[in-house]
Write a protein that holds these residues in place. Structure first.
Motif, PDB file in Angstrom:
ATOM      1  N   PHE A   1       0.833  -1.186   0.000  1.00 38.54           N
ATOM      2  CA  PHE A   1       0.000   0.000   0.000  1.00 38.54           C
ATOM      3  C   PHE A   1       0.876   1.246   0.000  1.00 38.54           C
ATOM      4  O   PHE A   1       2.026   1.214   0.439  1.00 38.54           O
ATOM      5  CB  PHE A   1      -0.896   0.032   1.247  1.00 38.54           C
ATOM      6  N   VAL A   2       0.320   2.347  -0.460  1.00 40.36           N
ATOM      7  CA  VAL A   2       0.951   3.653  -0.332  1.00 40.36           C
ATOM      8  C   VAL A   2      -0.041   4.568   0.370  1.00 40.36           C
ATOM      9  O   VAL A   2      -1.231   4.260   0.463  1.00 40.36           O
ATOM     10  CB  VAL A   2       1.351   4.238  -1.710  1.00 40.36           C
ATOM     11  N   ASN A   3       0.441   5.679   0.898  1.00 45.80           N
ATOM     12  CA  ASN A   3      -0.444   6.548   1.672  1.00 45.80           C
ATOM     13  C   ASN A   3      -1.542   7.170   0.832  1.00 45.80           C
ATOM     14  O   ASN A   3      -2.675   7.325   1.288  1.00 45.80           O
ATOM     15  CB  ASN A   3       0.369   7.639   2.364  1.00 45.80           C
ATOM     16  N   SER A   4      -1.230   7.530  -0.397  1.00 49.10           N
ATOM     17  CA  SER A   4      -2.252   8.171  -1.234  1.00 49.10           C
ATOM     18  C   SER A   4      -2.173   7.630  -2.654  1.00 49.10           C
ATOM     19  O   SER A   4      -1.093   7.287  -3.147  1.00 49.10           O
ATOM     20  CB  SER A   4      -2.067   9.692  -1.250  1.00 49.10           C
ATOM     21  N   GLY A   5      -3.331   7.549  -3.272  1.00 46.60           N
ATOM     22  CA  GLY A   5      -3.379   7.127  -4.661  1.00 46.60           C
ATOM     23  C   GLY A   5      -3.237   5.640  -4.890  1.00 46.60           C
ATOM     24  O   GLY A   5      -2.774   5.219  -5.955  1.00 46.60           O
ATOM     25  N   ASN A   6      -3.631   4.799  -3.924  1.00 48.31           N
ATOM     26  CA  ASN A   6      -3.660   3.361  -4.168  1.00 48.31           C
ATOM     27  C   ASN A   6      -4.669   3.053  -5.268  1.00 48.31           C
ATOM     28  O   ASN A   6      -5.746   3.653  -5.307  1.00 48.31           O
ATOM     29  CB  ASN A   6      -4.063   2.602  -2.902  1.00 48.31           C
ATOM     30  N   ILE A   7      -4.326   2.122  -6.139  1.00 53.83           N
ATOM     31  CA  ILE A   7      -5.226   1.722  -7.215  1.00 53.83           C
ATOM     32  C   ILE A   7      -5.590   0.257  -7.028  1.00 53.83           C
ATOM     33  O   ILE A   7      -4.727  -0.626  -7.040  1.00 53.83           O
ATOM     34  CB  ILE A   7      -4.592   1.909  -8.605  1.00 53.83           C
ATOM     35  N   LEU A   8      -6.869   0.001  -6.812  1.00 51.06           N
ATOM     36  CA  LEU A   8      -7.382  -1.359  -6.694  1.00 51.06           C
ATOM     37  C   LEU A   8      -8.141  -1.689  -7.967  1.00 51.06           C
ATOM     38  O   LEU A   8      -8.982  -0.898  -8.412  1.00 51.06           O
ATOM     39  CB  LEU A   8      -8.304  -1.475  -5.484  1.00 51.06           C
ATOM     40  N   GLU A   9      -7.836  -2.836  -8.583  1.00 49.68           N
ATOM     41  CA  GLU A   9      -8.487  -3.241  -9.825  1.00 49.68           C
ATOM     42  C   GLU A   9      -9.051  -4.654  -9.676  1.00 49.68           C
ATOM     43  O   GLU A   9      -8.362  -5.549  -9.187  1.00 49.68           O
ATOM     44  CB  GLU A   9      -7.499  -3.211 -10.989  1.00 49.68           C
ATOM     45  N   VAL A  10     -10.284  -4.835 -10.089  1.00 54.42           N
ATOM     46  CA  VAL A  10     -10.939  -6.138 -10.094  1.00 54.42           C
ATOM     47  C   VAL A  10     -11.308  -6.442 -11.547  1.00 54.42           C
ATOM     48  O   VAL A  10     -12.078  -5.705 -12.163  1.00 54.42           O
ATOM     49  CB  VAL A  10     -12.200  -6.149  -9.215  1.00 54.42           C
ATOM     50  N   VAL A  11     -10.744  -7.515 -12.084  1.00 55.93           N
ATOM     51  CA  VAL A  11     -10.963  -7.869 -13.485  1.00 55.93           C
ATOM     52  C   VAL A  11     -12.050  -8.927 -13.562  1.00 55.93           C
ATOM     53  O   VAL A  11     -11.930 -10.008 -12.973  1.00 55.93           O
ATOM     54  CB  VAL A  11      -9.668  -8.390 -14.134  1.00 55.93           C
ATOM     55  N   VAL A  12     -13.113  -8.606 -14.282  1.00 56.35           N
ATOM     56  CA  VAL A  12     -14.264  -9.499 -14.422  1.00 56.35           C
ATOM     57  C   VAL A  12     -14.342  -9.993 -15.863  1.00 56.35           C
ATOM     58  O   VAL A  12     -14.282  -9.193 -16.801  1.00 56.35           O
ATOM     59  CB  VAL A  12     -15.570  -8.784 -14.026  1.00 56.35           C
ATOM     60  N   GLN A  13     -14.459 -11.296 -16.017  1.00 60.79           N
ATOM     61  CA  GLN A  13     -14.590 -11.904 -17.346  1.00 60.79           C
ATOM     62  C   GLN A  13     -16.063 -12.049 -17.703  1.00 60.79           C
ATOM     63  O   GLN A  13     -16.800 -12.770 -17.027  1.00 60.79           O
ATOM     64  CB  GLN A  13     -13.922 -13.281 -17.370  1.00 60.79           C
ATOM     65  N   GLN A  14     -16.479 -11.339 -18.735  1.00 64.15           N
ATOM     66  CA  GLN A  14     -17.824 -11.531 -19.280  1.00 64.15           C
ATOM     67  C   GLN A  14     -17.723 -12.658 -20.305  1.00 64.15           C
ATOM     68  O   GLN A  14     -17.055 -12.546 -21.324  1.00 64.15           O
ATOM     69  CB  GLN A  14     -18.320 -10.238 -19.929  1.00 64.15           C
ATOM     70  N   ARG A  15     -18.358 -13.786 -19.992  1.00 62.98           N
ATOM     71  CA  ARG A  15     -18.211 -14.978 -20.831  1.00 62.98           C
ATOM     72  C   ARG A  15     -19.095 -14.929 -22.070  1.00 62.98           C
ATOM     73  O   ARG A  15     -20.115 -14.246 -22.094  1.00 62.98           O
ATOM     74  CB  ARG A  15     -18.543 -16.232 -20.017  1.00 62.98           C
ATOM     75  N   ASN A  16     -18.682 -15.654 -23.075  1.00 63.40           N
ATOM     76  CA  ASN A  16     -19.480 -15.817 -24.292  1.00 63.40           C
ATOM     77  C   ASN A  16     -20.253 -17.121 -24.181  1.00 63.40           C
ATOM     78  O   ASN A  16     -19.684 -18.211 -24.299  1.00 63.40           O
ATOM     79  CB  ASN A  16     -18.570 -15.842 -25.528  1.00 63.40           C
TER      80      ASN A  16
END
Length: 213
Positions: free
Chosen positions: A146-161
């Motif tokens: 972690f950092v004090n400011s500007g943390n970036i959290l990303e959740v990748v979701v697969q939309q299936r075919n």
């Protein structure tokens, strides 16, 4: 014998304190409309709270809302969608773990903190389409922090075919929590170490005398 027993007992107590060291948590990012969503083509938009949640999704994770790239959650385009949020922490160096509790439709394939993947994900029922799922990630093991400011959290979701994409849905609901040791827990751990050291010193101080008739 009693000293070795005391030593073993002290060690087990210390381990129990260590396992409890991440009991205190601070919520750092919950799903709401402040997230952005990047679609497979690289374009992004602000996430929208799904106002009419499909019955198959079920209730959102308590305290959060279902979000998607649109208010209906209907998404006919398969591919990877990345939900992203920035957040700040006070004294980020104290936080060692991230605990995630989420539901998704469809599959969560990755979760990243500041560009570092926190673990391997697969298209199994453990990580998508049912839930909620709870998993704790060790930042040290993932090479993340972690950092004090500007943390970036990303959740990748697969939309299936599924060959019926006109009726498919895509959304995310969840809570993401940074874990930090309690000050009192650190004190207990220090006291436990002191007890072990004292026991070892007493054990070394035992003198064995032999008497001969």
């Amino acid at each position: 014998m009693r000293y070795s027993t005391f030593l073993a007992g002290s060690a087990s107590v210390l381990l129990s304190f260590a396992s409890a060291a991440t009991a205190t948590t601070t919520v750092v990012a919950e799903t709401d409309a402040t997230w952005s969503v990047t679609n497979p083509g690289g374009n992004f938009t602000q996430a929208k709270i799904v106002t009419r949640v499909p019955a198959s999704w079920g209730a959102a994770v308590p305290g959060t809302s279902w979000i998607s790239n649109n208010g209906s959650g209907r998404n006919p385009n398969p591919g990877l969608y990345t939900f992203k949020k920035s957040f700040d922490l006070a004294d980020a160096s104290s936080f060692n773990f991230l605990t995630a509790t989420w539901k998704s439709d469809n599959y969560v394939t990755d979760l990243l903190l500041n560009g570092k993947s926190l673990g391997s994900f697969g298209t199994t029922n453990e990580f998508g389409n049912v839930g909620p799922f709870t998993r704790t990630f060790s930042l040290a093991e993932a090479g993340a922090s972690f950092v004090n400011s500007g943390n970036i959290l990303e959740v990748v979701v697969q939309q299936r075919n599924l060959n019926n994409n006109s009726g498919n849905d895509m959304g995310l609901s969840g809570r993401f929590v940074a874990s930090v040791p309690e000050p009192g827990t650190w004190m207990l751990m220090i006291l436990g170490l002191g007890a072990i050291g004292f026991a070892m010193r007493r054990r070394q101080g035992i003198v064995v005398r032999h008497e001969f008739a």
